[in-house]
Write an enzyme that holds these catalytic residues in place. Structure first.
Site, PDB file in Angstrom:
ATOM      1  CD  GLU A 102       0.094  -2.802   3.040  1.00 55.20           C
ATOM      2  OE1 GLU A 102       1.242  -2.646   3.495  1.00 55.20           O
ATOM      3  OE2 GLU A 102      -0.141  -3.211   1.898  1.00 55.20           O
ATOM      4  CG  HIS A 107       1.531   6.159   5.644  1.00 51.66           C
ATOM      5  ND1 HIS A 107       0.763   5.516   6.588  1.00 51.66           N
ATOM      6  CD2 HIS A 107       1.407   5.438   4.503  1.00 51.66           C
ATOM      7  CE1 HIS A 107       0.199   4.442   6.032  1.00 51.66           C
ATOM      8  NE2 HIS A 107       0.571   4.383   4.760  1.00 51.66           N
TER       9      HIS A 107
END
Ligand code: DGP
Length: 123
Positions: A102, A107
């Site tokens: 998203e 990350h």
């Protein structure tokens, strides 16, 4: 989510700049770690590199050895700081559309705080 150039307005870029707040766990010259706003486990942390990398592919291809080592060491530090090293934890990184990434800033998720069930949810 697949894109060619880094979007400096993505939410994690804004967190890194301090434009929006985060519940910070750890920070050093290579990485920032904070609690996920929408936790998927009793403990759900995110560890992000400070450099502008879109995804796992981008990071692995373009980050320096020091940045890669710094991020992975930060993951270990955060897991220890959150008390997850002994009971255990899971790390995960979504890359691209099929994985449902998203936020287009690389990350690593850290999940823990209890039994995590099967590695992948299957119907
Ligand atoms: P992914 O699907 O792998 O791109 O995961 C993105 C994660 O980012 C998702 O678990 C929710 C989290 N997230 C999105 N926006 C924010 C935010 O503004 N703050 C924090 N702390 N987490 C966010």
């Amino acid at each position: 989510m697949t894109q060619d150039s880094y979007d400096p307005e993505n939410i994690f870029a804004r967190i890194l700049r301090g434009d929006i707040p985060c519940d910070k766990i750890y920070e050093d010259e290579y990485a920032l770690a904070f609690h996920d706003v929408n936790p998927q486990a009793p403990t759900h942390a995110l560890v992000i590199p400070k450099g502008q990398y879109i995804s796992a592919q981008d990071f692995s291809a373009a980050a320096s050895d020091a940045e890669i080592a710094g991020l992975i060491r930060a993951v270990g530090h955060v897991a220890r700081e959150l008390g997850l090293a002994d009971p255990g934890f899971r790390i995960l990184a979504n890359h691209g559309t099929d994985a449902g990434q998203e936020v287009p800033h690389f990350h690593i998720h850290i999940f823990g705080g209890g039994p995590l069930g099967p590695m992948l949810l299957t119907d």
